[in-house]
Design a protein around this motif. Structure first.
Motif, mmCIF file in Angstrom:
data_model
loop_
_atom_site.group_PDB
_atom_site.id
_atom_site.type_symbol
_atom_site.label_atom_id
_atom_site.label_comp_id
_atom_site.label_asym_id
_atom_site.label_seq_id
_atom_site.Cartn_x
_atom_site.Cartn_y
_atom_site.Cartn_z
ATOM 1 N N PRO A 60 0.904 -1.173 -0.440
ATOM 2 C CA PRO A 60 -0.110 -0.310 -0.138
ATOM 3 C C PRO A 60 0.772 1.482 -0.177
ATOM 4 N N LEU A 61 0.959 2.622 -0.317
ATOM 5 C CA LEU A 61 0.831 3.488 -1.448
ATOM 6 C C LEU A 61 1.051 4.047 0.497
ATOM 7 N N ASP A 62 2.287 4.440 0.869
ATOM 8 C CA ASP A 62 3.081 4.910 2.217
ATOM 9 C C ASP A 62 1.507 6.856 2.176
ATOM 10 N N GLY A 63 0.583 6.570 3.541
ATOM 11 C CA GLY A 63 -0.879 7.796 3.932
ATOM 12 C C GLY A 63 -1.375 7.178 3.169
ATOM 13 N N ASP A 64 -1.296 6.547 2.136
ATOM 14 C CA ASP A 64 -3.290 5.565 0.913
ATOM 15 C C ASP A 64 -3.830 5.022 2.691
ATOM 16 N N VAL A 65 -4.620 5.818 3.566
ATOM 17 C CA VAL A 65 -5.261 4.599 4.227
ATOM 18 C C VAL A 65 -6.319 4.219 3.903
ATOM 19 N N LEU A 66 -7.263 4.709 3.066
ATOM 20 C CA LEU A 66 -8.079 3.684 2.481
ATOM 21 C C LEU A 66 -7.621 2.269 1.666
ATOM 22 N N TYR A 67 -6.303 2.289 1.128
ATOM 23 C CA TYR A 67 -6.365 1.195 0.764
ATOM 24 C C TYR A 67 -5.184 0.316 2.041
ATOM 25 N N GLY A 68 -4.691 0.754 3.666
ATOM 26 C CA GLY A 68 -4.343 -0.145 3.721
ATOM 27 C C GLY A 68 -2.782 0.885 4.064
ATOM 28 N N GLY A 69 -2.578 1.875 4.246
ATOM 29 C CA GLY A 69 -1.014 2.680 4.016
ATOM 30 C C GLY A 69 -0.863 3.153 5.237
ATOM 31 N N VAL A 70 0.462 3.117 5.351
ATOM 32 C CA VAL A 70 1.034 4.281 6.930
ATOM 33 C C VAL A 70 0.368 5.245 6.914
ATOM 34 N N PRO A 71 -0.613 5.644 8.051
ATOM 35 C CA PRO A 71 -1.014 7.053 8.371
ATOM 36 C C PRO A 71 0.180 7.942 7.861
ATOM 37 N N GLY A 72 0.177 8.907 7.654
ATOM 38 C CA GLY A 72 0.687 10.143 7.701
ATOM 39 C C GLY A 72 0.656 11.137 6.958
ATOM 40 N N SER A 73 1.245 11.463 5.544
ATOM 41 C CA SER A 73 1.700 12.238 5.057
ATOM 42 C C SER A 73 0.896 11.800 3.496
ATOM 43 N N ALA A 74 0.498 13.061 2.524
ATOM 44 C CA ALA A 74 -0.471 12.701 1.890
ATOM 45 C C ALA A 74 0.380 11.729 0.880
ATOM 46 N N PRO A 75 -0.313 10.599 0.008
ATOM 47 C CA PRO A 75 0.297 9.198 -0.479
ATOM 48 C C PRO A 75 1.128 10.351 -1.410
ATOM 49 N N THR A 76 1.820 9.414 -2.053
ATOM 50 C CA THR A 76 2.708 10.274 -3.154
ATOM 51 C C THR A 76 2.623 9.626 -4.342
ATOM 52 N N LEU A 77 2.349 9.461 -5.549
ATOM 53 C CA LEU A 77 1.700 8.810 -6.542
ATOM 54 C C LEU A 77 2.080 9.655 -8.085
ATOM 55 N N VAL A 78 3.341 9.353 -8.514
ATOM 56 C CA VAL A 78 3.972 9.928 -9.658
ATOM 57 C C VAL A 78 3.094 9.954 -11.060
ATOM 58 N N HIS A 79 2.474 10.227 -11.144
ATOM 59 C CA HIS A 79 3.106 9.574 -13.390
ATOM 60 C C HIS A 79 4.476 10.344 -14.030
ATOM 61 N N VAL A 80 5.390 8.809 -14.524
ATOM 62 C CA VAL A 80 6.371 10.364 -14.444
ATOM 63 C C VAL A 80 6.662 9.818 -16.492
ATOM 64 N N ALA A 81 6.101 8.513 -16.829
ATOM 65 C CA ALA A 81 6.394 8.825 -18.561
ATOM 66 C C ALA A 81 5.445 8.200 -19.230
ATOM 67 N N ILE A 82 5.690 8.158 -20.377
ATOM 68 C CA ILE A 82 4.599 7.265 -21.078
ATOM 69 C C ILE A 82 5.647 7.140 -22.342
ATOM 70 N N SER A 83 5.180 5.605 -23.183
ATOM 71 C CA SER A 83 6.788 5.351 -24.771
ATOM 72 C C SER A 83 5.474 4.534 -24.925
ATOM 73 N N GLY A 84 5.212 5.166 -26.195
ATOM 74 C CA GLY A 84 4.653 4.433 -27.568
ATOM 75 C C GLY A 84 5.788 4.412 -28.965
ATOM 76 N N ALA A 85 5.004 3.810 -29.674
ATOM 77 C CA ALA A 85 6.107 3.371 -30.721
ATOM 78 C C ALA A 85 6.235 4.908 -31.365
ATOM 79 N N THR A 86 5.494 5.545 -31.552
ATOM 80 C CA THR A 86 5.520 7.422 -32.107
ATOM 81 C C THR A 86 6.054 8.290 -31.700
#
Length: 210
Positions: free
Chosen positions: A170-196
């Motif tokens: 579970p993501l840290d801070g994501d209490v909805l899915y069982g994460g450790v309470p604390g700061s807000a969850p960190t989830l970052v969309h970092v890259a996307i890759s395709g053929a063109t």
């Protein structure tokens, strides 16, 4: 807001805590769409329902990173045709230490039977749920020091959060899915890759603050 652009696409920053589209019941609320058309008036041209402003996909409100924005309806159509074949990469933090470094998950996901704010992973055939089971593909890979990479090839609501939690990540801070309470969850969309075409954040991270 603008991170990069081509003749057909714009790549715009999406902070954590800001929804892509107006919140339910608040059509004038702060969102990426409002900021987008305020900065780039040409994005206010007509686009198909669900893709207003040319926003080609959605990210959960807590997710930061970038969004792919089409600069015309024709460009949007091309992006959506390519979308299933594109590889999308995210990063998240988790303090748990599972006995694996890489894991591929293909368990379907559906809405929770009683709670509208979460989803459930199908761990067994009789799993209680609401609505249809949706196919979901996620690959998790440890990057060390509590950081994980998630690659997805589908786009189900809360997919990374639910899949990761289902295998003890579970993501840290994501209490909805069982994460450790604390700061807000960190989830970052970092890259996307395709053929063109492809795009990636230079430092792999954007600030979570608004």
């Amino acid at each position: 807001m603008l991170l990069g652009e081509t003749p057909d696409l714009r790549f715009v920053a999406k902070p954590a805590g800001i929804p892509c589209f107006p919140p339910h019941g608040n059509p004038t609320g702060d969102c990426v769409l409002a900021r987008l058309v305020g900065t780039f008036p040409d994005q206010a041209q007509p686009f198909p329902p669900g893709f207003e402003g040319g926003i080609a996909h959605r990210l959960d409100t807590l997710t930061s990173g970038f969004l792919v924005v089409a600069r015309s309806p024709a460009a949007l159509e091309r992006v959506r045709e390519e979308w299933p074949a594109l590889r999308k990469f995210y990063r998240f933090r988790c303090s748990a230490q599972p006995p694996f470094g890489t894991q591929v998950l293909t368990t379907p996901i559906a809405n929770h039977a009683r709670r509208a704010d979460r989803v459930v992973v199908q761990r067994w055939p009789q799993e209680r749920h609401r609505g249809p089971w949706l196919p979901a593909w996620t690959r998790l890979r440890s990057l060390g020091e509590g950081w994980w990479e998630a690659e997805i090839r589908t786009g189900v609501r809360h997919q990374i959060r639910a899949h990761a939690a289902s295998v003890g990540l579970p993501l840290d801070g994501d209490v909805l899915y069982g994460g450790v309470p604390g700061s807000a969850p960190t989830l970052v969309h970092v890259a996307i890759s395709g053929a063109t075409w492809s795009f990636a954040l230079e430092d792999g991270m954007l600030p979570a603050a608004r």
